[in-house]
Design an enzyme around this catalytic site. Sequence first.
Site, PDB file in Angstrom:
ATOM      1  CG  ASP A  77     -58.096  53.103  60.137  1.00  0.00           C
ATOM      2  OD1 ASP A  77     -58.317  54.111  60.831  1.00  0.00           O
ATOM      3  OD2 ASP A  77     -57.560  52.078  60.579  1.00  0.00           O
TER       4      ASP A  77
ATOM      5  CG  ASP B 232     -53.172  54.476  64.040  1.00  0.00           C
ATOM      6  OD1 ASP B 232     -52.491  55.267  63.382  1.00  0.00           O
ATOM      7  OD2 ASP B 232     -53.484  54.666  65.224  1.00  0.00           O
TER       8      ASP B 232
END
Length: 210
Positions: free
Chosen positions: A9, A11
């Site tokens: 991922d 963020d």
Amino acid sequence: MKYKAIIFDLDGVICHTDQYHYQAWKALTERLHIPFDETINNRLRGVSRMQSLNIILEKSKKQYTALEKEAFAEGKNKIYRNLLAGMTPDDLSDEVRKTLKALKSKGLKLAIGSSSKNTPIILHQIGLGDFFDAVSDGNNITNSKPDPEVFLKASAMLKLAPQECLVVEDAVVGIEAASRGGFFSAAIGDAQTCKSATYVLHHFGDLLNI
């Protein structure tokens, strides 16, 4: 490491843009006179922009049309993108930078699996525009996490099966998405309490010990 690839991922894992999201949503909610705080903000982790907006509008006394909602979401994104313009390679920690290089030196494929449509901008700003072997993001998916689509597309880009990939996530919905897609997962940050995670990372560099 028994895996052939790691899907990250963006963020909250590779870099932290939470403060920019918060500032942008805060600006919008103040204009609409809707309550917004860190508790609500935490519910937005890992979900799409429109889903986030719908969560925020739960506190509104007004009903808005689909066109109005689209305008609100786009307005928030303009504020957010202006804030992202201030990001630099210094926003990438030394630990993350060194760990990514070490993982690549081991022959692992590295990919991004993010719901954000701003992924290309962020990667460019932090100096990783051409670093990853594949990037699956909000620009090529129709279903947000906990749907596994973003990770399944990343593994397909890498020409690998889900069970050959490890997903690294800081959001519970991300770990759930990995589990639904048949991926192994490593939880960091807020996702550490997620019982469905295969591993728990206390530090990003712990990936080197898996």
